[in-house]
Write an enzyme that holds these catalytic residues in place. Structure first.
Site, PDB file in Angstrom:
ATOM      1  N   CYS A  37      78.892 140.221  40.402  1.00 55.91           N
ATOM      2  CA  CYS A  37      78.411 139.353  39.093  1.00 55.91           C
ATOM      3  C   CYS A  37      77.812 140.302  38.122  1.00 55.91           C
ATOM      4  O   CYS A  37      77.250 139.644  36.941  1.00 55.91           O
ATOM      5  CB  CYS A  37      77.286 138.305  39.498  1.00 55.91           C
ATOM      6  SG  CYS A  37      76.263 138.923  40.773  1.00 55.91           S
ATOM      7  N   CYS A 107      70.900 135.903  44.732  1.00 62.92           N
ATOM      8  CA  CYS A 107      69.964 136.308  43.882  1.00 62.92           C
ATOM      9  C   CYS A 107      68.576 136.483  44.463  1.00 62.92           C
ATOM     10  O   CYS A 107      68.174 137.693  44.382  1.00 62.92           O
ATOM     11  CB  CYS A 107      69.846 135.626  42.910  1.00 62.92           C
ATOM     12  SG  CYS A 107      71.398 135.055  41.659  1.00 62.92           S
TER      13      CYS A 107
END
Lengths: 136, 213
Positions: A37, A107
């Protein structure tokens, strides 16, 4: 996908953005990335060598809102803890605090990795420094 | 690669891969790109030879040649022409070729964890993001730095490509049961690294062109 209020709050008002002097022996720097990402996260801690307590923490993250919020929250959690207490921080705490959805759990993992990397850098620096002091 | 089957038309065994060697009817195309071209499964490919085969097979398989043939053959010629184009596009490009071989060998491409990017690259990526941030805020002073970074990334790509070529040869010269897997693993991580850096260059180009727009 909607962000939770807490994510938005950290995203709009990130805490402790910035950097500390990488060369300072009291400072540990963790730089981690999630290639797919493109998220990159730098997290730094400043440790009081006498007490082992983290007195300051800074971060700079390039990534999505959840990655920024995760690292922002991580710096808040770090301040005032000892290095060993900080090592015990789990990404699940970040997930719960920010109500991260499953697709954004990586994350929080990145933030945990960053904490561990920063601590490991601090320890390496000071382990090496101690050894040099002994041999000198 | 052996591809033995019975001809769907005349039933002969050992019919041959493209056309039946006995009744000359077009056979069902082999989906595997290497087998389709009749090439050994090597990572290094003679692209001139590949191109020759592509042109001659294009002529042989062209749907226009089958307008008067059976419906089965008309369908096979369409399928074969489509596989031919896909196979050529993939096999003539070393990167796509390697990705294809890995994928067919059961390797997952495109999935990786944070630790796969070497620390020295992370530093560069972080610096790059800082510079791009400044550019977005209108600071043209970072342009020379961005140019320099872009140049370094392209150098890294060239170095990876050169290393890949060597790895391809190592892969091809090893026996099937003698450590091909080990080389494929190395190739896989080189490809990941390559894609990551390629994305960085694309990102720089995108930002620079949107600034000029």
């Amino acid at each position: 996908m909607a962000y939770s209020d807490k994510v938005l709050d950290h995203y709009n008002h990130p805490r402790n953005v910035g950097s500390l002097d990488k060369q300072d022996p009291q400072v540990g720097t963790g730089l981690v990335g999630a290639p797919e990402c493109g998220d990159v996260m730098k997290l730094q801690i400043k440790v009081n060598p006498a007490t082992g307590i983290i007195e300051d923490a800074k971060f700079k993250t390039f990534g999505c809102g959840s990655a920024i919020a995760s690292s922002s929250l991580a710096t808040e959690m770090l301040k005032g803890r000892t290095v060993d207490e900080a090592l015990a921080i789990k990404n699940t705490e970040i997930v719960n605090e920010l109500s991260l959805p499953p697709v954004k759990i990586h994350c929080s993992v990145l933030a945990e990795d960053a904490i561990k990397a920063a601590i490991s850098d601090y320890k390496t620096k000071n382990g090496v420094a101690a050894e040099t002091a002994q041999t000198a | 690669m052996d591809h033995e089957h019975n001809c769907w038309q005349c039933g002969s065994a050992d019919a041959g891969s493209l056309f039946c060697r006995y009744c000359n009817s077009l056979q069902a195309p082999i989906p595997d790109y290497y087998a389709f071209f009749g090439l050994p499964r090597t990572l290094s490919v003679d692209t001139d030879e590949l191109q020759n085969r592509f042109y001659s097979m294009s002529r042989l398989l062209h749907p226009d040649r089958f307008t008067r043939r059976s419906e089965q053959e008309r369908r096979y010629s369409l399928e074969a022409s489509s596989i031919l184009n896909d196979a050529y596009r993939v096999l003539r490009d070393p990167i796509r070729r390697a990705e294809y071989v890995l994928k067919e060998a059961g390797y997952e491409i495109g999935e990786q964890r944070s630790k796969d990017v070497p620390p020295e690259l992370l530093e560069e990526v972080f610096e790059l993001n800082m510079a791009l941030d400044e550019l977005r805020m209108g600071d043209d002073g970072v342009l020379p730095q961005l140019d320099e970074m872009r140049r370094r990334f392209l150098e890294m790509l060239a170095a990876i490509d050169a290393a890949l070529e060597t790895k391809f040869q190592r892969h091809d010269t090893r026996p099937d049961d003698g450590g091909k897997a080990e080389v494929l693993e190395e190739i896989k991580s080189a490809l990941h690294r390559r894609r990551y850096i390629r994305n960085l260059v694309n990102e720089v180009d995108r930002q620079l062109s949107s600034r000029n727009a």
